[in-house]
Motif scaffolding. Sequence first.
Motif, short mmCIF file in Angstrom:
data_model
loop_
_atom_site.label_atom_id
_atom_site.label_comp_id
_atom_site.label_asym_id
_atom_site.label_seq_id
_atom_site.Cartn_x
_atom_site.Cartn_y
_atom_site.Cartn_z
N TYR A 21 0.79 -0.99 -0.09
CA TYR A 21 -0.04 0.11 0.02
C TYR A 21 1.15 1.24 0.06
CZ TYR A 21 -3.85 -3.12 1.13
OH TYR A 21 -4.93 -4.07 0.85
N THR A 24 -0.34 8.63 -1.62
CA THR A 24 -0.02 9.86 -2.33
C THR A 24 0.09 11.08 -1.44
OG1 THR A 24 -2.15 10.20 -3.42
CG2 THR A 24 -1.02 8.50 -4.41
N THR A 48 -4.83 6.24 -1.49
CA THR A 48 -4.11 5.17 -1.10
C THR A 48 -4.04 4.35 -2.43
OG1 THR A 48 -4.77 4.79 1.02
CG2 THR A 48 -4.26 2.92 -0.12
N ILE A 49 -2.94 3.68 -2.85
CA ILE A 49 -2.75 2.88 -4.03
C ILE A 49 -2.21 1.61 -3.42
CG2 ILE A 49 -1.45 2.51 -6.09
CD1 ILE A 49 -1.09 5.63 -6.38
N ILE A 56 -3.15 -2.83 -9.96
CA ILE A 56 -3.00 -1.68 -9.13
C ILE A 56 -4.27 -0.94 -9.01
CG2 ILE A 56 -1.91 0.76 -9.30
CD1 ILE A 56 -0.36 -1.91 -11.51
N TYR A 57 -4.79 -0.88 -7.72
CA TYR A 57 -5.85 -0.21 -7.33
C TYR A 57 -5.84 1.05 -6.81
CZ TYR A 57 -7.35 -5.10 -7.37
OH TYR A 57 -7.83 -6.60 -7.93
N ILE A 58 -6.25 2.06 -7.31
CA ILE A 58 -6.32 3.45 -6.80
C ILE A 58 -7.51 3.63 -6.29
CG2 ILE A 58 -5.81 5.87 -7.40
CD1 ILE A 58 -4.38 4.59 -9.98
N ASP A 60 -9.64 6.01 -5.57
CA ASP A 60 -10.24 7.33 -5.96
C ASP A 60 -11.77 7.35 -6.16
OD1 ASP A 60 -10.28 6.18 -8.32
OD2 ASP A 60 -8.63 7.52 -9.41
N TYR A 115 3.69 7.77 -9.84
CA TYR A 115 3.33 6.58 -10.54
C TYR A 115 2.36 7.35 -11.47
CZ TYR A 115 4.35 3.32 -6.91
OH TYR A 115 4.95 2.64 -5.99
N TYR A 126 0.62 10.51 -9.99
CA TYR A 126 0.41 10.45 -8.44
C TYR A 126 1.75 10.51 -7.94
CZ TYR A 126 -4.04 8.55 -9.97
OH TYR A 126 -5.34 8.63 -10.48
#
Length: 145
Positions: A21, A24, A48-49, A56-58, A60, A115, A126
């Motif tokens: 985890y 940003t 959180t990414i 890859i989970y962002i 948002d 990223y 990010y």
Amino acid sequence: MKKTILIGLLFLSFVANSQKYITTTSLQTGIISNGNWKWYDPQEISLTIKLDNYDIYIYDKANTHIVCYEDLGEVKGTDDDGDSYTGRKWKAYDEKGKKCFFIMQFYSNIKLTAYYVMYNDLCFRYYIKGGSGASNFLQPGLPKP
């Protein structure tokens, strides 16, 4: 009983190590304008990414999910501000099936990691303060060279 506990601990260790985890500090949007990238001012934002294998989970508003499928290798260069970076680039697609690139860049001289989720005419950058250098580009489970 000891074997069961040991196997359980090994499994938990594997699961914990296959995900990372990242938080940003800001987000910058760029668009193609007259053949060049035009970058807007960065906005302070804490997202959180999660890096999990090829995913890859962002976290948002769009719940962005990027899936990497082809490693394009290492990228080195200097940005418009004269800061040098080392990075890695992958072909990917997002949660809507749109093709994009996922890029990780580490700026060693300013201790910053970025990223990117880059489409043909739109890019999201990010920023993450610090970073651990080259180890950011070989996360467990991410496509390796």
